[in-house]
Design a protein around this motif. Structure first.
Motif, PDB file in Angstrom:
ATOM      1  N   ILE A   1      59.599 -19.418 -43.447  1.00 35.08           N
ATOM      2  CA  ILE A   1      60.658 -20.039 -42.876  1.00 35.08           C
ATOM      3  C   ILE A   1      60.276 -21.167 -42.337  1.00 35.08           C
ATOM      4  O   ILE A   1      59.461 -21.129 -41.176  1.00 35.08           O
ATOM      5  N   TYR A   2      60.750 -22.337 -42.749  1.00 34.60           N
ATOM      6  CA  TYR A   2      60.402 -23.703 -41.901  1.00 34.60           C
ATOM      7  C   TYR A   2      61.305 -24.099 -40.924  1.00 34.60           C
ATOM      8  O   TYR A   2      62.524 -23.940 -41.187  1.00 34.60           O
ATOM      9  N   ASN A   3      60.858 -24.814 -39.836  1.00 31.91           N
ATOM     10  CA  ASN A   3      61.580 -25.365 -38.813  1.00 31.91           C
ATOM     11  C   ASN A   3      61.999 -26.939 -39.106  1.00 31.91           C
ATOM     12  O   ASN A   3      61.481 -27.558 -40.150  1.00 31.91           O
ATOM     13  N   LYS A   4      62.969 -27.378 -38.445  1.00 41.14           N
ATOM     14  CA  LYS A   4      63.215 -28.772 -38.660  1.00 41.14           C
ATOM     15  C   LYS A   4      61.855 -29.878 -38.521  1.00 41.14           C
ATOM     16  O   LYS A   4      61.982 -31.063 -39.105  1.00 41.14           O
ATOM     17  N   ASP A   5      61.078 -29.440 -37.763  1.00 45.28           N
ATOM     18  CA  ASP A   5      59.695 -30.016 -37.748  1.00 45.28           C
ATOM     19  C   ASP A   5      58.829 -30.271 -38.939  1.00 45.28           C
ATOM     20  O   ASP A   5      57.828 -30.536 -38.814  1.00 45.28           O
ATOM     21  N   GLY A   6      59.056 -29.198 -39.770  1.00 52.47           N
ATOM     22  CA  GLY A   6      58.396 -29.210 -40.925  1.00 52.47           C
ATOM     23  C   GLY A   6      57.318 -28.151 -40.849  1.00 52.47           C
ATOM     24  O   GLY A   6      56.149 -28.319 -41.362  1.00 52.47           O
ATOM     25  N   LYS A   7      57.422 -27.191 -39.888  1.00 47.79           N
ATOM     26  CA  LYS A   7      56.295 -26.207 -39.508  1.00 47.79           C
ATOM     27  C   LYS A   7      56.758 -24.796 -39.936  1.00 47.79           C
ATOM     28  O   LYS A   7      58.134 -24.675 -39.584  1.00 47.79           O
ATOM     29  N   VAL A   8      55.890 -23.882 -40.236  1.00 48.10           N
ATOM     30  CA  VAL A   8      56.161 -22.563 -40.538  1.00 48.10           C
ATOM     31  C   VAL A   8      56.454 -22.005 -39.057  1.00 48.10           C
ATOM     32  O   VAL A   8      55.913 -21.970 -38.237  1.00 48.10           O
ATOM     33  N   ASP A   9      57.933 -21.179 -39.268  1.00 47.82           N
ATOM     34  CA  ASP A   9      58.108 -20.648 -38.074  1.00 47.82           C
ATOM     35  C   ASP A   9      57.869 -19.113 -37.854  1.00 47.82           C
ATOM     36  O   ASP A   9      58.060 -18.662 -36.704  1.00 47.82           O
ATOM     37  N   ASN A  10      57.436 -18.537 -38.859  1.00 47.92           N
ATOM     38  CA  ASN A  10      57.187 -17.317 -38.986  1.00 47.92           C
ATOM     39  C   ASN A  10      55.766 -16.804 -39.186  1.00 47.92           C
ATOM     40  O   ASN A  10      55.556 -15.946 -40.303  1.00 47.92           O
ATOM     41  N   PRO A  11      54.729 -17.397 -38.506  1.00 47.19           N
ATOM     42  CA  PRO A  11      53.357 -17.446 -39.114  1.00 47.19           C
ATOM     43  C   PRO A  11      52.705 -16.225 -38.488  1.00 47.19           C
ATOM     44  O   PRO A  11      51.561 -15.811 -38.263  1.00 47.19           O
TER      45      PRO A  11
END
Lengths: 750, 160
Positions: A659-669
């Motif tokens: 799941i990626y957030n709006k900043d282009g980062k993985v939100d569930n690492p």
């Protein structure tokens, strides 16, 4: 070899490496230490896409306890213009994946690394490194990456003459699909999408690397191939391969994700610069952000059939996410998706799409589960439209010996139809279902593989056996090797030790991957053991004073070949070993081969689900796998592969996704939010092993590890349809997504 | 930073160690004491590969500060076998092929042992929920659950 005479092949013996693993003594990569060892840590990009203008490491270097700092300057630079292939990898991308060079291409991309007296100091030093980034727009999803105005990751990648994020295509063609579709009475055409999922091995990547003052380098690391580690580290550091000794630690899971390296060249350069051994261990968050996963995908499938169910034409287009560098598994998606069927007209097309995600790595039958999800889901709808049982539809179109497959081969002896027949006949297929329960089926294929393998078989002076191969044991291959060696020698399997050699002690062996290890290693172990038996017979002949060809070997002893050879008491392995030095010397033999004759594997799965319609939770309540395993040399570990693959498929189908957030980062690492199946999520798992031996292998081995992950995605999706009447063409079928569809259905009904 | 001095008992042995205040029990077991049987799979208490017992209570050693061991009794996978005699769970895991890569195995065994001490006759569901904190990516859990149930039955038989 006759089935009747087997004493160990086909039995579930205790694995040779088992005791160390249950007492906690087995040595995995992160368990190693060396005198004077220091700790390495990686600084990673906080941006999904950014030009690296400059890196200032001076403050980090000045921190007390810091011993060395490494950036891309210390990794060999391969120009982007010329391919540098090594196995399926290209060193142009590997050198940039291991350490960002011109640009950071995903959140978590390594930018620099530090080695220090403690992991705490190294982590603190990473925070002191100053990187000047020029942040760029990014593209995460396929649609964003292939849009006309998409940010371009690599200017030098061109598609249809223009810079593009489409890094390559692959197609397979058989017959004429347009002519085929004209003959069809029913055509089903659907689109699908799947999310990237991680291999999810429980052991994070780790290594310990020691570079001596003379350049001699020793690597202890967790990987699916010590020779791959040696070669890639040599390419990326400039250290000659002959100066590198790669020692395989026990591996805590890989599933394809440890067929490439991340840390080893960095640790080698940190060690070289500091003059100390360096240990590096990833955190789970680093694993999730910067290793693996496999691709997410968009697929379009079109299948045409006649009224009687005969499929006349089939087409599939797969767009696969490669992550930051080219190399998604389009071969698996395109080659495997229609492979179970005998279809005269087939066309598959795959697109390899780069985007600002971590570079994908192989994951168990890479590409095939994605292709099968699309095709096997479409098959389910086709069966419904034709009013034919979905297994009967598969059986009617089943590929068989002599079928020409779209990806190339004309199939030899194979057991696909047998898996479908066994599923049709199984109790599971007829069992009644309850409310909100549904049953689904699907099939799958994986190529399997042969390739390079080496083995050495040595007899100890007390008459036992040490077998060394070059393949890391990821799931019990040592147990199968012990069975085969004991069988051939006619001795108890407990007298056989099986070791994994390092790159300095055993001949070149390719990766543990592709469902190839037992296929290949059994061949070289068989040949080595046969050579040893010849030596043993020669020793007995010398002792008895008769010709070597007048001696036979059976039940662990040399015997005269009939009365004409003379009357002698048998000489056992122990007796011959004890007398070896007086009658000919050490007993051992090695074999190195590029093995050929691997044949594909097929499976069909039946799955029952129950849906909690209030919470949207899909539970798998019964699962049965039917697989042509060729020959199950160690049935319990074959079952283990089938069971493990099924549960990975359950995770992929129902919950796992990046799941990626709006900043282009993985939100569930992490494992809390990246929800892999736990023990209470799954039922007991039934297995039916169908043995259609591979005639080109001494034991009939086909390869079994990957096929089990191919059918589950569609089998579960088809079961959910039968439970709810809702067709999910997107994965995962996680509770929020299921609830959304249920709510929409309830609203529509009102 | 001043180190903390901790006096504890590990697998029956009186043990002293020095640690930083922020170091976890898992860090100390693995890096200070050479007890590497406990594995770090996640560092966040989600995978169970680092399972140990603290005064017979099952805990994730990655979530426990090492300083908390002061005055308490810790058991790890290294303390499960008695000399060369394997615990019945260890033996059954070998016989029933309930491990593949083996990285989760120490944690699973420690957790299963804690379960059987608490409940010598667990149902399949109880085993599954008890072990839900121990991730295994290889086996699909089938053989693990069967091995735990079978061991429990054998241990009850032996106790009668």
């Amino acid at each position: 070899m006759s089935e009747m005479t087997n004493k160990w092949i086909g039995t579930s013996t205790i694995r040779p490496d088992g005791v160390d693993k249950v007492v906690g003594r087995a040595q995995y990569a992160a368990d190693s230490t060396l005198p004077g060892m220091i700790w390495g840590k990686v600084l990673r990009s906080p941006h999904p896409h950014a030009i690296i203008r400059s890196i200032d490491t001076s403050k980090a270097e000045a921190l007390p306890g810091v011993k060395s700092v490494v950036t891309a300057k210390d990794i060999v630079d391969f120009s982007v213009g010329t391919p540098v292939p090594l196995g399926i990898q290209d060193m142009r991308w590997m050198c940039r994946n291991v350490m960002a060079r011109e640009k950071a291409l995903f959140h978590g991309h390594p930018v620099a690394a530090v080695a220090a007296m403690s992991a705490d100091i190294a982590a603190k030093a990473c925070e002191l490194i100053e990187v000047d980034y020029e942040v760029l727009p990014w593209a995460i999803e396929i649609d964003d990456a292939i849009a006309p105005d998409a940010p371009i990751l690599h200017d030098f990648i061109k598609f249809e003459g223009k810079p593009s994020n489409i890094a390559g295509t692959l197609e397979h063609k058989l017959g004429d699909i347009e002519a085929g579709f004209e003959e069809a009475d029913v055509i089903v055409e659907r689109s699908f999408d799947t999310r990237p999922v991680h291999q999810g091995y429980i052991e994070p990547h780790a290594c310990l690397v020691s570079v001596a003052a003379d350049g001699k380098t020793t690597i202890w690391s967790s990987s699916q191939g010590q020779f791959m580690v040696r070669a890639m580290t040599a390419f990326l550091t400039g250290i000659p391969q002959s100066d590198i000794r790669a020692i395989p630690a026990e591996i805590g899971g890989g599933f394809g994700g440890k067929t490439i390296i991340y840390l080893e060249p960095v640790a080698a350069m940190l060690s070289k610069k500091s003059g100390r051994p360096v240990k590096m261990v990833m955190t789970r968050e680093e694993v999730m952000r910067a290793t693996g996963p496999t691709s997410g995908a968009k697929s379009m499938v079109k299948i045409g059939a006649k009224k009687d169910g005969t499929i006349v034409s089939a087409q599939a287009t797969h767009y696969l996410q490669a992550g930051a560098f080219p190399g998604s598994p389009i071969r698996g998606a395109c080659g495997c998706c229609f492979a179970p069927y005998d279809i005269p007209n087939v066309y598959t097309l795959g697109y390899d799409v780069v985007s600002n995600r971590s570079k994908v790595a192989a994951y168990r039958a890479p590409g095939s589960p994605i292709g099968a999800f699309a095709v096997e889901s479409t098959m389910d709808e086709l069966a419904e439209q034709l009013g034919i049982d979905p297994l009967e539809l598969r059986l009617k179109n089943a590929a068989k010996q002599g079928t020409k497959a779209a990806h190339g081969p004309v199939y030899p002896v194979m057991g696909y139809a047998e898996t479908v027949k066994a599923a049709l006949a199984h109790d599971h297929y007829k069992a009644p279902l309850g409310k909100f329960q549904g049953r689904g089926v699907a099939s799958g294929y994986w190529f399997n593989a042969g390739g390079e393998s080496s083995a050495q078989v040595n007899i100890t002076e007390d008459g036992n056996v040490v077998v060394t191969t070059g393949h890391p044991d990821i799931g019990g291959s040592r147990a199968s090797i012990a069975n085969i060696t004991a069988e051939l020698l006619g001795i108890d399997y407990r007298r056989v030790s099986v070791l994994i050699g390092d790159t300095a002690t055993i001949g070149y062996s390719n990766l543990t991957g592709g469902s190839r290890v037992l296929f290949a290693s059994a061949m070289v172990v068989t040949q080595s053991t046969e050579k040893v038996i010849e030596t043993l017979k020669g020793l007995a002949a010398k002792i008895w004073g008769i010709p070597a060809d007048a001696v036979t070997w059976s039940d662990g002893a040399a015997r005269p070949a009939g009365d004409n050879a003379g009357k002698f008491e048998p000489l056992t392995l122990e007796q011959l070993a004890a007398r070896a030095n007086e009658s000919g010397g050490p007993i051992g033999a090695g074999t190195q081969l590029n093995t050929t004759g691997a044949e594909g594997g097929f499976a069909t799965h039946i799955c029952d689900v129950e849906v909690d319609v209030e919470l949207g939770i899909v539970r798998v309540v019964r699962y049965t796998s039917f697989q042509d395993v060729g020959k199950a040399v160690h049935p319990a570990y074959v079952e283990g592969q089938m069971q493990g693959g099924a549960v990975q498929g359950i995770g992929w189908a129902l919950n796992e996704e990046y799941i990626y957030n709006k900043d282009g980062k993985v939100d569930n690492p992490g494992f809390l939010d990246y929800r892999m199946p736990v023990c209470s999520d799954v039922p007991m798992l039934d297995n039916v092993m169908i043995e259609v031996p591979n005639p080109k292998h001494p034991q009939g081995v086909r390869g079994v590890g990957e096929v089990p992950l191919v059918p589950p995605l569609a089998a579960i999706r088809n079961a959910v349809y039968n439970a709810l009447g809702i067709r999910f063409n997107s994965l995962p079928m996680s509770p929020p997504r299921v609830l959304e569809r249920l709510d929409a259905m309830r609203e529509a009904a009102e | 930073m001043a180190k903390l001095h901790v006096t504890t008992t590990i697998n029956g042995e009186p043990t002293e160690f020095l640690c930083e205040p922020h170091h976890t029990m898992l860090d100390v077991l693995r890096d200070n004491l050479g007890l590497t049987g406990s594995k770090e799979g996640c560092g966040s208490g989600d995978c169970g590969a680092c399972s140990i017992t603290l005064d017979d209570r099952l805990v994730c050693s990655c979530l426990m500060l090492a300083a908390e061991a002061e005055g308490h009794e810790i058991k790890t996978i290294e303390g499960m076998a008695e000399g060369d005699k394997l615990h019945p769970l260890q033996q059954k895991f070998l016989e029933m092929a309930a491990l593949q890569c083996g990285i989760c195995t120490p944690g699973v065994l420690v957790a299963a042992d804690a379960l059987l001490k608490k409940n010598p006759n667990p149902s399949e569901t109880e085993v599954r929920y008890w072990l839900a904190g121990n991730l295994c990516r290889c086996t699909g859990y089938d053989k693990i659950v069967r091995a735990v149930l079978e061991t429990a039955a054998e241990m009850r038989g032996a106790a009668e």
